[in-house]
Enzyme design. Structure first.
Site, PDB file in Angstrom:
ATOM      1  N   ASP A 123       6.562  -3.362  -7.541  1.00 53.26           N
ATOM      2  CA  ASP A 123       7.095  -3.708  -8.891  1.00 53.26           C
ATOM      3  C   ASP A 123       5.111  -3.203  -9.968  1.00 53.26           C
ATOM      4  OD1 ASP A 123       6.010  -6.173  -9.243  1.00 53.26           O
ATOM      5  OD2 ASP A 123       8.093  -6.739 -10.253  1.00 53.26           O
ATOM      6  N   GLY A 124       4.082  -4.277  -9.036  1.00 56.85           N
ATOM      7  CA  GLY A 124       2.751  -4.028 -10.157  1.00 56.85           C
ATOM      8  C   GLY A 124       2.941  -5.973 -10.801  1.00 56.85           C
ATOM      9  N   ASP A 250      -8.512  -8.620   4.237  1.00 53.16           N
ATOM     10  CA  ASP A 250      -8.700  -7.975   2.674  1.00 53.16           C
ATOM     11  C   ASP A 250      -8.253  -9.457   1.480  1.00 53.16           C
ATOM     12  OD1 ASP A 250      -5.505  -9.194   3.976  1.00 53.16           O
ATOM     13  OD2 ASP A 250      -5.084  -8.424   1.595  1.00 53.16           O
ATOM     14  N   ASP A 260      -7.970 -15.473  -3.812  1.00 49.31           N
ATOM     15  CA  ASP A 260      -6.197 -14.980  -4.099  1.00 49.31           C
ATOM     16  C   ASP A 260      -5.658 -16.424  -3.252  1.00 49.31           C
ATOM     17  OD1 ASP A 260      -6.320 -12.462  -4.359  1.00 49.31           O
ATOM     18  OD2 ASP A 260      -6.742 -11.216  -2.395  1.00 49.31           O
TER      19      ASP A 260
END
Length: 492
Positions: A123-124, A250, A260
């Site tokens: 859903d971002g 990533d 992250d």
């Protein structure tokens, strides 16, 4: 009127295949949760303007600041050893780049601002817990002196996101030297886009490693520079007991910054094989495995650069292998250099590394708390100091006495007084870290009780980590057995 920021968006001037232009999804009812006023000033931004309705709208995605050119970056990556050719910013977008007061070019990114071309089935969006978690831990890492992305603001969106249960949504505004990752190079290399790899490498050299731009072999120098920065970064992680938890390619920034903070954690008792991430079922990213994983990730970067290093593939491989083989020495130098500083030793001499390894072995056997061991050791630089509080961390292990004798003897040859050694140790060994259980308690208080006081208190403590503050004494203590966090979770 929308907030205006003096952006200069160099990444958006790269070819369109490097990103997808995207607009953030407007937050229905944005509200400021926390604003990093100190960082805002460093960036040349007005904290009052950021806290205004127009500023909060920009920080939430409800409005796009003047001068912004929002893009979602394309990248690939190895996730737990398995290659995924197309990942990209699935719940983040780069608003733009600004020039800080000190002249650094920095990315301003919204995380949790809605779907992008790379969202796949997601859903971002982001929930308030992971957003506030990254804010707190990234700012603690910065206070420790460890290269990291920073957090400018956390904004509630006023909407609900669905995870294991409905949760309040939020957006993080992240600041980074760059968001280029190992996986960014992999994205183009996997597509045999040598021009893309070259353009990306040239961009990285110009932006992040300008000192090598005049090198006769700039791409080999780039690889060696990234190896150097990663070796130092991982050594610094280990020096504070940090476990990243998801060291996919990533999630390795070419800048050498920590990026992250999903299922990250910190050691309580010293356990080299500890992996708390709920998605790391095989312990691939355990605390003690992080150096090997960093080297593995760097090998993947080296593979991407092969076409740039030489037209002769064998020669190119030789260059990568030679540069990569230096990782172990660079890491060990940084690692022991840092741990010797933690022991109050400024200049390494023969036999010093054994002091580090012997202490860590004793800590592992005694299940001693990592942070408190080094912090309390600073109280023992005077040979007449009481050792009871220190020994209690090891269950009163009398086997520590010979080590303490050898350590004190070594300190005595260093040219510092006991008080000077103690001061140096307290300046590098934090008194307070973001203890896993304290982080969870603070976040639960917000999510379940709308009580932000524990979070604010913890944030203030971990961003002043080297101070002994009696009112924060409980935050410095390890968890009771029933409070220990057994697993940490990714925010997606």
């Amino acid at each position: 009127m929308p907030l205006a920021i003096a952006f200069d968006n160099s990444y958006a001037r790269l070819p369109p295949r490097f990103y997808e232009r995207v607009r953030p999804e407007p937050a229905p009812s944005p509200g400021l949760l926390v604003l990093n006023t100190t960082l805002a000033a460093e960036l040349g931004l007005d904290p009052e303007a950021l806290a205004s309705p127009e500023g909060v709208a920009a920080l939430s995605g409800a409005a796009v600041p003047e001068g912004a050119d929002p893009i979602a970056l394309a990248y690939a990556g190895h996730q737990f050893g398995h290659f995924v050719p197309a990942l990209g910013d699935g719940r983040a977008l780069l608003l733009g780049e600004l020039i800080a007061r000190d002249g650094r070019r920095l990315d301003l990114q919204l995380k949790g601002s809605g779907r992008t071309a790379f969202s796949r089935r997601g859903d971002g969006k982001a929930a308030v817990g992971p957003v506030l978690r990254e804010y707190l831990i990234s700012e603690a890492m910065a206070a420790f002196g460890i290269p990291t992305t920073r957090s400018l603001a956390a904004v509630a969106t006023g909407e609900t996101v669905l995870r294991e249960r409905p949760l309040p949504g939020a957006v993080l505004t992240r600041v980074a030297t760059s968001h280029v990752r190992v996986g960014t190079f992999q994205y183009f290399a996997h597509r045999s886009d040598v021009d893309g790899v070259r353009r990306l490498a040239d961009y990285v050299i110009e932006r992040l490693y300008p000192d090598i731009s005049g090198s006769d072999a700039p791409y080999a120098a780039l690889f060696e520079s990234v190896v150097q920065r990663q070796a130092r970064l991982i050594a610094l992680w280990l020096s504070v007991g940090f476990i990243h938890g998801v060291m996919n390619t990533d999630n390795m920034a070419i800048s050498g910054e920590t990026i992250d903070y999903g299922p990250c954690a910190f050691l309580d008792a010293y356990e080299p094989n500890l992996a708390l991430s709920s998605i790391d079922r095989q312990g691939r990213y355990a605390y003690g495995r992080q150096p090997q994983i960093a080297q593995w990730n760097l090998a993947r970067l080296g593979e991407c650069l092969l076409p740039l290093l030489s037209d002769d593939r064998d020669k190119a491989v030789e260059i990568v292998v030679e540069r990569l083989s230096g990782f172990a020495g660079k890491f060990e130098s940084a690692y022991f250099g840092r741990f010797l500083e933690k022991l109050g030793i400024a200049q390494e001499r023969s036999g010093d590394r054994e002091l580090v390894t012997e202490l860590l072995s004793l800590m592992q056997v005694g299940k001693a708390d990592f942070t408190l061991t080094f912090r309390r050791l600073a109280n023992l630089t005077d040979p007449d100091a009481d050792t009871e509080a220190f020994l209690s961390l090891f269950g009163g292990n009398a086997g520590l006495e010979p080590w303490l004798t050898n350590w004190r003897a070594r300190l005595a040859t260093g040219g510092r007084s006991p008080a000077e050694s103690a001061a140096a140790m307290r300046a590098i060994n934090p008194a307070v870290i973001p203890r896993n259980h304290q982080v969870e308690k603070a976040l639960d208080a917000i999510i379940d009780g709308s009580d932000g006081a524990p979070y604010v208190r913890l944030l203030q403590a971990v961003t002043r980590p080297f101070e002994d503050r009696p009112e924060d004494a409980d935050l410095a203590l390890p968890p009771r057995p029933e409070d220990r966090v057994m697993a940490t979770f990714c925010g997606t």
